[in-house]
Motif scaffolding. Structure first.
Motif, mmCIF file in Angstrom:
data_model
loop_
_atom_site.group_PDB
_atom_site.id
_atom_site.type_symbol
_atom_site.label_atom_id
_atom_site.label_comp_id
_atom_site.label_asym_id
_atom_site.label_seq_id
_atom_site.Cartn_x
_atom_site.Cartn_y
_atom_site.Cartn_z
ATOM 1 N N GLY A 170 11.216 5.482 -1.777
ATOM 2 C CA GLY A 170 11.091 5.256 -0.340
ATOM 3 C C GLY A 170 10.473 3.971 0.130
ATOM 4 O O GLY A 170 10.069 3.872 1.298
ATOM 5 N N PHE A 171 10.381 2.939 -0.734
ATOM 6 C CA PHE A 171 9.956 1.629 -0.245
ATOM 7 C C PHE A 171 11.179 0.897 0.301
ATOM 8 O O PHE A 171 12.317 1.185 -0.087
ATOM 9 C CB PHE A 171 9.287 0.820 -1.359
ATOM 10 N N GLN A 172 10.952 -0.073 1.170
ATOM 11 C CA GLN A 172 12.070 -0.713 1.853
ATOM 12 C C GLN A 172 12.824 -1.706 0.982
ATOM 13 O O GLN A 172 14.037 -1.826 1.080
ATOM 14 C CB GLN A 172 11.565 -1.423 3.121
ATOM 15 N N GLY A 173 12.086 -2.432 0.158
ATOM 16 C CA GLY A 173 12.732 -3.473 -0.633
ATOM 17 C C GLY A 173 12.404 -3.367 -2.105
ATOM 18 O O GLY A 173 12.020 -2.306 -2.606
ATOM 19 N N GLU A 174 12.518 -4.487 -2.786
ATOM 20 C CA GLU A 174 12.285 -4.503 -4.229
ATOM 21 C C GLU A 174 10.821 -4.688 -4.595
ATOM 22 O O GLU A 174 10.430 -4.445 -5.738
ATOM 23 C CB GLU A 174 13.125 -5.626 -4.865
ATOM 24 N N ASP A 175 9.999 -5.119 -3.622
ATOM 25 C CA ASP A 175 8.566 -5.317 -3.881
ATOM 26 C C ASP A 175 7.756 -4.508 -2.867
ATOM 27 O O ASP A 175 7.708 -4.851 -1.679
ATOM 28 C CB ASP A 175 8.205 -6.795 -3.778
ATOM 29 N N PRO A 176 7.108 -3.438 -3.296
ATOM 30 C CA PRO A 176 6.383 -2.548 -2.390
ATOM 31 C C PRO A 176 5.238 -3.199 -1.626
ATOM 32 O O PRO A 176 4.829 -2.692 -0.585
ATOM 33 C CB PRO A 176 5.838 -1.453 -3.324
ATOM 34 N N LYS A 177 4.703 -4.305 -2.140
ATOM 35 C CA LYS A 177 3.501 -4.873 -1.531
ATOM 36 C C LYS A 177 3.696 -5.223 -0.058
ATOM 37 O O LYS A 177 2.751 -5.166 0.721
ATOM 38 C CB LYS A 177 3.036 -6.110 -2.310
ATOM 39 N N THR A 178 4.916 -5.538 0.334
ATOM 40 C CA THR A 178 5.160 -5.919 1.732
ATOM 41 C C THR A 178 5.057 -4.724 2.675
ATOM 42 O O THR A 178 4.866 -4.898 3.883
ATOM 43 C CB THR A 178 6.548 -6.564 1.882
ATOM 44 N N ASP A 179 5.175 -3.510 2.151
ATOM 45 C CA ASP A 179 5.155 -2.317 3.003
ATOM 46 C C ASP A 179 3.750 -1.820 3.297
ATOM 47 O O ASP A 179 3.571 -0.935 4.132
ATOM 48 C CB ASP A 179 5.963 -1.189 2.345
ATOM 49 N N PHE A 180 2.746 -2.370 2.623
ATOM 50 C CA PHE A 180 1.375 -1.907 2.820
ATOM 51 C C PHE A 180 0.616 -2.716 3.867
ATOM 52 O O PHE A 180 -0.579 -2.482 4.089
ATOM 53 C CB PHE A 180 0.601 -1.966 1.491
ATOM 54 N N ARG A 181 1.278 -3.656 4.510
ATOM 55 C CA ARG A 181 0.580 -4.576 5.422
ATOM 56 C C ARG A 181 -0.189 -3.857 6.532
ATOM 57 O O ARG A 181 -1.316 -4.206 6.838
ATOM 58 C CB ARG A 181 1.583 -5.550 6.032
ATOM 59 N N GLY A 182 0.410 -2.835 7.140
ATOM 60 C CA GLY A 182 -0.234 -2.169 8.264
ATOM 61 C C GLY A 182 -1.480 -1.384 7.895
ATOM 62 O O GLY A 182 -2.496 -1.449 8.586
ATOM 63 N N MET A 183 -1.426 -0.661 6.782
ATOM 64 C CA MET A 183 -2.527 0.211 6.393
ATOM 65 C C MET A 183 -3.281 -0.280 5.157
ATOM 66 O O MET A 183 -4.203 0.384 4.684
ATOM 67 C CB MET A 183 -2.008 1.631 6.141
ATOM 68 N N GLY A 184 -2.891 -1.389 4.598
ATOM 69 C CA GLY A 184 -3.602 -1.959 3.466
ATOM 70 C C GLY A 184 -3.691 -1.009 2.279
ATOM 71 O O GLY A 184 -2.799 -0.187 2.048
ATOM 72 N N MET A 185 -4.791 -1.096 1.550
ATOM 73 C CA MET A 185 -4.971 -0.250 0.372
ATOM 74 C C MET A 185 -5.138 1.226 0.725
ATOM 75 O O MET A 185 -4.935 2.096 -0.119
ATOM 76 C CB MET A 185 -6.174 -0.728 -0.437
ATOM 77 N N LEU A 186 -5.474 1.513 1.970
ATOM 78 C CA LEU A 186 -5.586 2.901 2.391
ATOM 79 C C LEU A 186 -4.244 3.622 2.227
ATOM 80 O O LEU A 186 -4.200 4.774 1.780
ATOM 81 C CB LEU A 186 -6.052 2.983 3.850
ATOM 82 N N GLY A 187 -3.153 2.928 2.583
ATOM 83 C CA GLY A 187 -1.828 3.523 2.434
ATOM 84 C C GLY A 187 -1.500 3.845 0.988
ATOM 85 O O GLY A 187 -0.968 4.917 0.690
ATOM 86 N N LEU A 188 -1.820 2.931 0.081
ATOM 87 C CA LEU A 188 -1.547 3.155 -1.341
ATOM 88 C C LEU A 188 -2.449 4.261 -1.903
ATOM 89 O O LEU A 188 -1.992 5.125 -2.659
ATOM 90 C CB LEU A 188 -1.752 1.856 -2.128
ATOM 91 N N GLU A 189 -3.731 4.228 -1.536
ATOM 92 C CA GLU A 189 -4.665 5.242 -2.023
ATOM 93 C C GLU A 189 -4.238 6.639 -1.572
ATOM 94 O O GLU A 189 -4.335 7.606 -2.327
ATOM 95 C CB GLU A 189 -6.077 4.941 -1.522
#
Length: 312
Positions: A170-189
């Protein structure tokens, strides 16, 4: 209740009522709450309201002091006992309460202080984590991203750090890091906690997200739900959940559990709604949040994820 009446009530009627009840019962308002209100959110919210409305100088100073401690995240295991003891002793002295006669009050009030300012500190901790941007140059960040894949896709090896495979979860592209911009590490955690601590429910939700008709982007929706959980925490709506479920100082782990509940329940709501397509996401999310807010208005609400999941 309009603002004029509320001002009149807090300025004139409330002090008179408090004085009358103190004279007739021999107990101050905080004692009446701790003795007469059920434990959990009903009691903690009532104590919090009483302290915030107090016009006694020492009580207001105590509230400001505890606010400062929580905002600076100094409510820790090392000094928690000292802070709670100081708060209880201040109230006992100001309200002229005999600690030997009313020792149960000290215990109940101390627990309320722990919950009220533990929650405030949790808001500061979550905001700190939200402001940390995902950085692919930081090994810990990268490891957590790989762990997320491992827990969600245990039978499929990730071919590379940048890969179309990320779109499978469910990530938008080939590199997930761009999808965490809004919530930062909180989203990943949040995502990682759900995937690792609630493996069966997370796999169940991931399966639904890949449905040919009612599917959605698992990771992107998860990050959106991080935003929802953060808003509910910040505006105080989530106090019902935390005050009812926490038995000690609320921690970031408890926030992750709250998020996991939201994700699991949103998935059920999404499937039941049967949206035409992913473009309906905003409307469905808005209705879901409204339902959650309504549930949290009930002071007895206690959210838990059902560990037994159904195949749908």
């Amino acid at each position: 209740m309009n603002l004029h009446f509320w001002w009149f009530f807090t300025s004139y009627l409330r002090p008179i009522i408090k004085w009358f009840l103190r004279k007739t019962t021999g107990l101050c308002e905080l004692q009446r709450i701790c003795y007469g209100t059920v434990s959990g959110a009903p009691r903690v919210v009532a104590v919090e309201r009483s302290l915030n409305l107090s016009r006694t100088r020492q009580i207001r100073q105590l509230v400001d002091h505890l606010n400062d401690i929580a905002d600076q995240k100094r409510f820790t295991d090392v000094n928690e006992r000292k802070i709670l003891k100081g708060a209880v002793n201040t109230v006992l002295a100001v309200k002229k309460i005999n600690p030997k006669t009313h020792y149960q009050f000290g215990i109940a009030f101390g627990k309320c202080v722990e919950q009220i300012w533990g929650y405030r500190q949790l808001v500061a901790e979550v905001e700190h984590l939200r402001k940390i941007c995902f950085d692919s140059d930081i090994c810990e960040h990268e490891r957590k991203l790989y762990d997320l894949w491992k827990y969600l896709m245990p039978e499929e090896e990730l071919e590379g750090r940048v890969s179309k495979q990320w779109q499978t979860i469910g990530f938008q592209g080939e590199d997930p890091k761009t999808d965490f911009r809004g919530m930062g590490m909180l989203g990943l955690e949040n995502l990682l906690f759900f995937a690792s601590e609630y493996r069966a429910p997370a796999q169940h939700v991931l399966m639904h997200s890949q449905h040919p008709t009612y599917g959605y982007c698992f990771a992107i929706v998860g990050i959106n739900l991080t935003s929802m959980a953060w808003v509910l925490l910040r505006d105080g709506t989530a106090k019902t959940y935390f005050y009812n479920i926490s038995r000690s100082l609320p921690t970031i782990r408890l926030f992750h559990s709250f998020y996991s509940y939201l994700f699991y329940e949103f998935d059920k709501f999404w499937v039941q709604t049967k949206p035409q397509d992913i473009m309906q996401f905003s409307n469905v999310k808005e209705k879901f949040e409204k339902n959650i807010r309504t549930m949290l208005k009930n002071p007895c609400s206690n959210f838990k994820i059902a560990l037994t999941v159904e195949n749908v």
